[in-house]
Write a protein that holds these residues in place. Structure first.
Motif, PDB file in Angstrom:
ATOM      1  N   TYR A   1      51.368  47.233  39.304  1.00 28.51           N
ATOM      2  CA  TYR A   1      51.347  45.730  38.815  1.00 28.51           C
ATOM      3  C   TYR A   1      50.609  44.672  39.412  1.00 28.51           C
ATOM      4  CZ  TYR A   1      54.135  41.415  38.571  1.00 28.51           C
ATOM      5  OH  TYR A   1      54.337  40.053  37.803  1.00 28.51           O
ATOM      6  N   ALA A   2      50.294  45.048  40.585  1.00 26.02           N
ATOM      7  CA  ALA A   2      49.317  44.594  41.218  1.00 26.02           C
ATOM      8  C   ALA A   2      47.725  44.767  40.213  1.00 26.02           C
ATOM      9  CB  ALA A   2      48.668  44.554  42.423  1.00 26.02           C
ATOM     10  N   ALA A   3      47.639  45.449  40.217  1.00 31.47           N
ATOM     11  CA  ALA A   3      46.275  45.840  39.319  1.00 31.47           C
ATOM     12  C   ALA A   3      46.285  45.380  37.845  1.00 31.47           C
ATOM     13  CB  ALA A   3      46.046  47.182  39.047  1.00 31.47           C
ATOM     14  N   LEU A   4      47.102  45.712  37.278  1.00 30.48           N
ATOM     15  CA  LEU A   4      47.398  44.527  35.741  1.00 30.48           C
ATOM     16  C   LEU A   4      47.678  42.898  35.861  1.00 30.48           C
ATOM     17  CD1 LEU A   4      50.089  47.291  34.120  1.00 30.48           C
ATOM     18  CD2 LEU A   4      47.186  46.731  34.039  1.00 30.48           C
ATOM     19  N   TRP A   5      47.781  42.390  36.982  1.00 29.06           N
ATOM     20  CA  TRP A   5      48.245  41.437  37.746  1.00 29.06           C
ATOM     21  C   TRP A   5      46.949  40.581  37.476  1.00 29.06           C
ATOM     22  CZ3 TRP A   5      47.177  37.565  41.221  1.00 29.06           C
ATOM     23  CH2 TRP A   5      47.608  36.295  41.186  1.00 29.06           C
ATOM     24  N   LEU A   6      45.789  41.210  38.370  1.00 28.58           N
ATOM     25  CA  LEU A   6      44.345  40.821  39.193  1.00 28.58           C
ATOM     26  C   LEU A   6      43.894  40.885  37.497  1.00 28.58           C
ATOM     27  CD1 LEU A   6      44.529  43.313  41.890  1.00 28.58           C
ATOM     28  CD2 LEU A   6      43.948  39.997  42.423  1.00 28.58           C
ATOM     29  N   LEU A   7      44.035  42.078  37.060  1.00 21.79           N
ATOM     30  CA  LEU A   7      43.768  42.052  35.583  1.00 21.79           C
ATOM     31  C   LEU A   7      43.369  40.902  34.331  1.00 21.79           C
ATOM     32  CD1 LEU A   7      42.066  43.921  33.252  1.00 21.79           C
ATOM     33  CD2 LEU A   7      44.386  44.876  32.797  1.00 21.79           C
ATOM     34  N   ALA A   8      44.726  40.478  34.498  1.00 24.23           N
ATOM     35  CA  ALA A   8      44.834  39.542  33.890  1.00 24.23           C
ATOM     36  C   ALA A   8      44.306  38.493  34.554  1.00 24.23           C
ATOM     37  CB  ALA A   8      46.992  38.979  33.820  1.00 24.23           C
TER      38      ALA A   8
ATOM     39  N   ILE B   1      35.467  37.028  41.378  1.00 27.44           N
ATOM     40  CA  ILE B   1      36.247  38.163  40.313  1.00 27.44           C
ATOM     41  C   ILE B   1      35.150  38.949  41.360  1.00 27.44           C
ATOM     42  CG2 ILE B   1      34.587  38.472  38.902  1.00 27.44           C
ATOM     43  CD1 ILE B   1      35.168  36.095  37.513  1.00 27.44           C
ATOM     44  N   ASP B   2      34.308  38.995  42.343  1.00 27.12           N
ATOM     45  CA  ASP B   2      33.027  39.687  42.840  1.00 27.12           C
ATOM     46  C   ASP B   2      34.133  39.757  43.657  1.00 27.12           C
ATOM     47  OD1 ASP B   2      31.056  38.609  41.580  1.00 27.12           O
ATOM     48  OD2 ASP B   2      29.882  37.429  43.508  1.00 27.12           O
ATOM     49  N   HIS B   3      34.872  39.323  44.486  1.00 26.20           N
ATOM     50  CA  HIS B   3      35.654  40.250  45.605  1.00 26.20           C
ATOM     51  C   HIS B   3      37.004  41.149  45.208  1.00 26.20           C
ATOM     52  CE1 HIS B   3      38.461  40.645  49.055  1.00 26.20           C
ATOM     53  NE2 HIS B   3      39.944  40.281  48.324  1.00 26.20           N
ATOM     54  N   VAL B   4      38.082  40.195  44.044  1.00 25.06           N
ATOM     55  CA  VAL B   4      38.178  41.427  43.117  1.00 25.06           C
ATOM     56  C   VAL B   4      37.282  42.995  42.215  1.00 25.06           C
ATOM     57  CG1 VAL B   4      40.127  41.744  40.949  1.00 25.06           C
ATOM     58  CG2 VAL B   4      39.991  40.091  41.959  1.00 25.06           C
ATOM     59  N   THR B   5      36.447  42.449  41.843  1.00 21.38           N
ATOM     60  CA  THR B   5      35.329  43.529  40.890  1.00 21.38           C
ATOM     61  C   THR B   5      34.886  44.710  42.327  1.00 21.38           C
ATOM     62  OG1 THR B   5      34.711  42.222  39.506  1.00 21.38           O
ATOM     63  CG2 THR B   5      33.217  44.032  40.358  1.00 21.38           C
ATOM     64  N   THR B   6      35.198  44.628  43.365  1.00 25.61           N
ATOM     65  CA  THR B   6      34.417  45.625  44.985  1.00 25.61           C
ATOM     66  C   THR B   6      35.698  45.845  45.156  1.00 25.61           C
ATOM     67  OG1 THR B   6      32.917  43.711  45.969  1.00 25.61           O
ATOM     68  CG2 THR B   6      34.135  45.248  47.280  1.00 25.61           C
ATOM     69  N   VAL B   7      37.272  45.438  45.318  1.00 25.64           N
ATOM     70  CA  VAL B   7      38.174  45.917  45.301  1.00 25.64           C
ATOM     71  C   VAL B   7      38.673  47.044  44.318  1.00 25.64           C
ATOM     72  CG1 VAL B   7      40.787  45.946  45.867  1.00 25.64           C
ATOM     73  CG2 VAL B   7      39.019  43.771  47.105  1.00 25.64           C
ATOM     74  N   ALA B   8      38.421  46.978  43.127  1.00 30.51           N
ATOM     75  CA  ALA B   8      39.059  47.446  41.396  1.00 30.51           C
ATOM     76  C   ALA B   8      37.835  48.862  42.202  1.00 30.51           C
ATOM     77  CB  ALA B   8      38.941  46.749  41.113  1.00 30.51           C
ATOM     78  N   ARG B   9      36.765  48.397  42.260  1.00 34.71           N
ATOM     79  CA  ARG B   9      35.613  49.561  42.190  1.00 34.71           C
ATOM     80  C   ARG B   9      36.475  50.271  43.064  1.00 34.71           C
ATOM     81  NH1 ARG B   9      31.259  47.130  43.081  1.00 34.71           N
ATOM     82  NH2 ARG B   9      31.228  47.547  45.034  1.00 34.71           N
TER      83      ARG B   9
END
Length: 233
Positions: free
Chosen positions: A144-151, A168-176
């Protein structure tokens, strides 16, 4: 943005695979697990060291290992899930605290009752908007957290401001990083590692594996190749 979206989708899609892998036997020929015994062979030819590495490698499934048999869960998978969930929830907490709009206020008593009733309904809807990130109650699961961040990365509608470039850079680093951790745990990502130790010829020793393949070591100097079964060439 595309990179962040790709990694976040990967996390959500592979979460079921992690859950299913909890009770499955460990993959002993994978890059991460089988590599321990393989590296012991390369770095220390002493048979005692190699035997101990193989014992450690079998710890999850060996019938004579300490503890309950069979092991009810794979600890490496469980640790991966816990770490991933903690990181994703922390990231979502930070993003929501910056971009989520506060719930609208009701109208003061000086307004006509009909207007206040209409506004009251809007306030209730705004407060209960399912798109809102909540810090209270039960914490959501990692998908759910991943999909919320995706939205949020995609800029979908909701009570939010647009993310900044830094966010966006922060979310990208965490997601990667999280997607990579999950792929390594599931052994579905190709991996490569260069040992600090050099071969006797002076060449560097590269290890290749992952994606369910047994690890293979290759000396970049003399060309010698090792497998888990020994020297191949």
């Amino acid at each position: 943005m595309t990179t962040a979206a790709t990694h976040l989708r990967s996390i959500a899609l592979h979460w079921t695979d992690l859950t299913n892998a909890l009770g499955q036997p460990a993959i002993h020929h994978g890059f991460g697990i089988g590599l321990r015994g393989h590296l012991a062979t390369l770095e220390d030819p002493d048979t005692t060291t190699l035997a101990q590495a193989r014992i450690d490698e079998r710890a999850d499934t060996a019938p004579d290992a300490p503890g309950e048999r069979p092991v009810p869960v794979r600890l490496t998978i469980l640790d991966t899930m816990r770490q991933a969930e903690a990181v994703l929830l922390d990231c979502a907490d930070q993003i929501a605290s910056s971009v989520q709009r506060p719930v609208m206020n009701p109208l003061p008593d000086s307004y006509p009752p009909a207007d206040r009733r209409r506004r009251g309904l809007l306030v209730l809807q705004d407060r209960n908007d399912p798109r809102r990130w909540s810090w209270t109650g039960g914490r959501p699961a990692a998908p759910y957290a991943a999909l919320w961040l995706l939205a949020r990365v995609q800029g979908l509608p909701g009570p939010f401001r647009a993310l900044t470039v830094l966010q966006i850079d922060h979310v990208t680093t965490v997601a990667r990083d999280t997607a990579g951790r999950i792929e390594r745990a599931l052994d579905i990502a190709a991996q490569r590692k260069t040992l600090e130790q050099r071969h006797e010829c002076g060449g560097a020793i590269d290890i290749h594996g992952g994606e369910g393949r047994p690890p293979v070591a290759h000396c970049t100097g003399c060309g010698r190749i090792w497998t888990e079964q020994g020297v191949a060439a």
